[in-house]
Structure formats: C-alpha cells, structure tokens
Enzyme design. Structure first.
Site, PDB file in Angstrom:
ATOM      1  CG  HIS A  41     -30.993  13.210   9.408  1.00 41.53           C
ATOM      2  ND1 HIS A  41     -31.478  11.959   8.957  1.00 41.53           N
ATOM      3  CD2 HIS A  41     -29.613  13.268   8.887  1.00 41.53           C
ATOM      4  CE1 HIS A  41     -30.394  10.979   8.862  1.00 41.53           C
ATOM      5  NE2 HIS A  41     -29.473  11.953   8.800  1.00 41.53           N
ATOM      6  CB  CYS A  58     -37.382  14.289  11.548  1.00 47.02           C
ATOM      7  SG  CYS A  58     -38.762  13.455  10.988  1.00 47.02           S
ATOM      8  CG  HIS A  90     -36.051  11.005   7.912  1.00 44.94           C
ATOM      9  ND1 HIS A  90     -36.253  11.408   9.312  1.00 44.94           N
ATOM     10  CD2 HIS A  90     -34.743  11.009   7.948  1.00 44.94           C
ATOM     11  CE1 HIS A  90     -35.173  11.399   9.737  1.00 44.94           C
ATOM     12  NE2 HIS A  90     -34.216  11.278   9.000  1.00 44.94           N
TER      13      HIS A  90
END
Length: 225
Positions: free
Chosen positions: A67, A156, A55
């Site tokens: 994010h 992401c 991530h």
C-alpha cells in the site's frame, strides 16, 4: 439572515460528521481485522476506513499487503526498526502535509489498523476490467519504495487502481473536488468569508496579513462562482 444561519449550521454539521483526525489507536499493535466473504487471493484490492478517508492496498498473499502510505518518520530517522513499525494516524497525516510517502509491504493486521476490510468493491463500478490477480500483485511489488505523494493526484487509491485496472483514478479525490466546487458556487460562501474577514480586521487591526486575504478571498469566490 435566516438563510445565512442555516448555511453556517449546514457547514458545521458537515465538519462534525468528519472523523477526528487523531484517533485513539494503540501503537502497540492494532486489533485483528475482520474480513467477510471468501479467503483473500493474491491481487485482491483491499480497502479500509482510516482517518478522514478510505485507505487502499493490494493483497500479495501470505498475509502481506502492498500500500502507498504517507509517513513523516523517514524524514526524521533511518532506524529500520522504527520505520517498519505500524504507521499511526498521526504519522500518516503529517506525512500528507510534507508529501513524504512510500509503497510499503505490511501485514494484513497492520494495514487494516483494526478496521473492517472490504475486498474488490471497486470492480463493479470501475471503467476498466480488472487485470489477472498475479499481474496486479506484480505491478504492486514493482512499485515498492519511496514515491512522490499528492493527496489529489497520487494517493493510495491512485496506486491500487493503477495496479488492478492499469488506470490510475481516485473517486475520493473526484468527490472532494466536486464538494469544493459546490461550496465555491454557493454565493453564501462569499458573504460568510467577507464577514469573517471584517471580524479579523476588527480584532487584529488593518495589517496587510489580514486585509489582503479579506479582499482577495471573497473576490476569488465571486469570480469562481
């Protein structure tokens, strides 16, 4: 027959090496993340291992991270208190399925979710030079809010590379697509798919829902290979 058995073992080992989808994380509050190296600076690109993939986020300063993260909860409630809670792995995965995501600002601890933080690791291998930190942070802040989500085309990693290098890209997506291509090109996949189709016909009968995939999937793999 030995080659087929080896092929099945190889694919099962790959699946076993994947992390379990639903990790046993506490919703009460993740552990404090560990981060090596100099103090974080505004505009730094952060990455942490989470569920099946890494991530990514952009550090905004003052212990805050922007994010892009999938989350199913906005489709179920408008309660701001619940929406601001930590996005658990279960919420994240179901959000991926329903393509419901947003760019949100969380604390560094909530973003890391108890994992170790890597800082600006992409800079060495990126095709473009990193933008100044302040510009990176402003680009991230301008995108805060609901966004269309795609696991392959707008995830992401696309978000952070757009902010830091002005060029959206995802090495995870590229590696995943290459793996699928290699799997499709492997002629043994056709044989395995055909055998599974025959087994499904034996156990579930000659219904169109079983016979049609049995014919189409091996044919598609054969044409693609």
């Amino acid at each position: 027959m030995i080659n087929l058995f080896a092929f099945l073992v190889e694919k099962l080992s790959l699946l076993c090496n994947l992390k379990v989808f639903f990790e046993a994380k506490s919703v009460q509050g993740p552990d404090r993340p560990t981060q090596r190296g100099p103090p974080l600076r505004r505009g730094d690109l952060l990455e942490v291992p989470r569920t099946l993939f890494t991530h990514f986020g952009i550090y905004l300063g003052d212990n805050k991270v922007a994010h892009l993260i999938p989350d199913i909860l906005p489709m179920l409630t408008q309660d701001r208190r619940l929406l601001r809670s930590v996005v658990t792995n279960k919420r994240l995965i179901v959000g991926c399925v329903y393509k419901c995501a947003s760019v949100r600002v969380d604390t560094l601890e909530d973003f890391a979710y108890g994992s170790r933080i890597l800082v600006n690791r992409m800079d060495g291998g990126a095709a473009a030079k990193a933008l100044p930190g302040e510009e990176v942070a402003r680009r991230a802040e301008a995108l805060v809010g609901s966004v269309p989500y795609s696991l392959l085309w707008n995830n992401c990693e696309h978000f952070v590379t757009h902010c830091r290098y002005a060029r959206a890209a995802s090495r995870q997506t590229e590696q995943f697509c290459e793996y699928l291509k290699s799997l499709i090109r492997d002629q043994r996949s056709i044989l395995v798919t055909g055998m599974l189709g025959i087994v499904s016909i034996v156990f579930f009968g000659m219904a169109p829902s079983t016979t049609l995939p049995t014919i189409l999937i091996p044919f598609t793999l054969w044409m693609a290979g």
